[in-house]
Design an enzyme around this catalytic site. Structure first.
Site, PDB file in Angstrom:
ATOM      1  N   SER A   8       0.842  -1.186   0.000  1.00 38.47           N
ATOM      2  CA  SER A   8       0.000   0.000   0.000  1.00 38.47           C
ATOM      3  C   SER A   8       0.879   1.239   0.000  1.00 38.47           C
ATOM      4  CB  SER A   8      -0.892   0.012   1.241  1.00 38.47           C
ATOM      5  OG  SER A   8      -1.488   1.282   1.404  1.00 38.47           O
ATOM      6  N   HIS A  31      -1.082  -1.316  -4.222  1.00 43.89           N
ATOM      7  CA  HIS A  31      -2.369  -1.179  -3.545  1.00 43.89           C
ATOM      8  C   HIS A  31      -2.667   0.292  -3.311  1.00 43.89           C
ATOM      9  CE1 HIS A  31      -5.620  -2.978  -1.111  1.00 43.89           C
ATOM     10  NE2 HIS A  31      -5.444  -1.954  -0.293  1.00 43.89           N
ATOM     11  N   ASP A  33      -5.177   2.942  -1.670  1.00 41.37           N
ATOM     12  CA  ASP A  33      -6.242   3.136  -0.693  1.00 41.37           C
ATOM     13  C   ASP A  33      -6.998   4.423  -1.008  1.00 41.37           C
ATOM     14  OD1 ASP A  33      -5.905   0.901   1.247  1.00 41.37           O
ATOM     15  OD2 ASP A  33      -3.905   1.762   1.445  1.00 41.37           O
ATOM     16  N   MET A  35      -9.990   6.814  -0.153  1.00 37.79           N
ATOM     17  CA  MET A  35     -10.850   7.121   0.988  1.00 37.79           C
ATOM     18  C   MET A  35     -11.555   8.458   0.765  1.00 37.79           C
ATOM     19  SD  MET A  35      -8.287   6.079   4.094  1.00 37.79           S
ATOM     20  CE  MET A  35      -7.086   4.760   3.896  1.00 37.79           C
ATOM     21  N   HIS A  64      -8.428  -0.050  -3.651  1.00 36.47           N
ATOM     22  CA  HIS A  64      -9.253  -0.444  -2.506  1.00 36.47           C
ATOM     23  C   HIS A  64     -10.134   0.748  -2.157  1.00 36.47           C
ATOM     24  CE1 HIS A  64      -9.368  -1.834   2.000  1.00 36.47           C
ATOM     25  NE2 HIS A  64     -10.557  -1.800   1.428  1.00 36.47           N
ATOM     26  N   MET A  66     -12.574   2.656  -0.162  1.00 36.45           N
ATOM     27  CA  MET A  66     -13.200   2.842   1.145  1.00 36.45           C
ATOM     28  C   MET A  66     -14.038   4.111   1.041  1.00 36.45           C
ATOM     29  SD  MET A  66      -9.962   1.640   3.459  1.00 36.45           S
ATOM     30  CE  MET A  66      -8.758   1.950   2.151  1.00 36.45           C
ATOM     31  N   MET A 135     -10.219  -7.112   6.096  1.00 37.44           N
ATOM     32  CA  MET A 135      -9.487  -6.098   6.836  1.00 37.44           C
ATOM     33  C   MET A 135      -9.065  -6.657   8.199  1.00 37.44           C
ATOM     34  SD  MET A 135      -9.242  -3.423   4.928  1.00 37.44           S
ATOM     35  CE  MET A 135      -8.529  -2.376   6.211  1.00 37.44           C
ATOM     36  N   ASP A 173      -5.498  -7.303   4.697  1.00 37.33           N
ATOM     37  CA  ASP A 173      -5.058  -5.909   4.642  1.00 37.33           C
ATOM     38  C   ASP A 173      -5.128  -5.294   6.029  1.00 37.33           C
ATOM     39  OD1 ASP A 173      -4.601  -3.240   4.171  1.00 37.33           O
ATOM     40  OD2 ASP A 173      -6.243  -2.971   2.758  1.00 37.33           O
TER      41      ASP A 173
END
Length: 222
Positions: A8, A31, A33, A35, A64, A66, A135, A173
């Site tokens: 990540s 990866h 993230d 958000m 990913h 979120m 997670m 993760d």
């Protein structure tokens, strides 16, 4: 399948992401993230930044999400260059429809579950997904401590995947490090997201290789 390490970049230097990604040349995926400061209490970046990262590396990108509205937003990340897109079970209204849409666009469709979300309600839907992401911290911030209670969930998820057959990846993760990756691999995980463990190392790429070796050895024992 062979163990995969997907570092990540959440703990990388955002001012020089191209150079930071170049420091993990041995990674299987990068990866990302994403958000939105709603689904989780943090804000990172969106499709435009993902597209810029895609142009700076030949490594495949694993987004990913979120975010609150993946049903509407997820396809944009395939268009931005991601080969894999994870959306959360807790946020999507129509997980099967979204998974099929992502697959039709040419990406892997992945279902993410927070630590408190059980895998069992999704048992019958597993063949609709290419990856299940579990997670092992509460999503939102890097550098958190691994939640040991998730190990039994990894084991249950692997058992359910094996009942269905086929090749569904099981990704973990959160808090993945040399101290925790072997337990996850032995329990049945085969794809590992590591952020702070990689980017806090003097040689991030050497850490990627070390994590892969540890997980591979543990999975053979399992």
């Amino acid at each position: 399948m062979a163990v995969q390490i997907t570092p990540s970049i959440l703990n990388a230097d955002f001012a020089a992401l191209g150079a930071e990604v170049a420091r993990i040349a041995s990674a299987d995926w990068v990866h990302l993230d994403v958000m939105d400061n709603h689904f989780v209490p943090n804000l990172t970046f969106g499709p435009a930044m993902v597209e810029a990262i895609a142009q700076s590396t030949d490594l495949p990108l694993d987004a990913h999400l979120m975010i609150d509205d993946p049903d509407r937003e997820a396809p944009a990340y395939v268009e931005a260059g991601c080969g894999s897109v994870t959306f959360h079970a807790e946020a999507t209204r129509a997980p099967v429809r979204l998974a099929r849409e992502l697959r039709a666009l040419g990406a892997r469709a992945c279902l993410g579950l927070r630590p408190a979300t059980s895998i069992e309600p999704y048992a019958d839907l597993l063949p609709e997904f290419d990856t299940i992401l579990l997670m092992s911290v509460e999503p939102g911030f890097g550098g958190q401590r691994f939640l040991d209670v998730v190990v039994s969930k990894i084991r249950r998820a692997r058992e359910l995947i094996e009942r269905h057959g086929g090749e569904i990846w099981l990704q973990v993760d959160g808090g993945v490090s040399p101290d925790t990756i072997e337990r996850c691999a032995e329990a049945g995980a085969d794809v590992f997201v590591a952020g702070s463990a990689v980017y806090s190392a003097d040689d991030p790429d050497a850490m990627v290789r070390r994590l892969r070796d540890l997980a591979t050895a543990a999975s053979r024992l399992g």
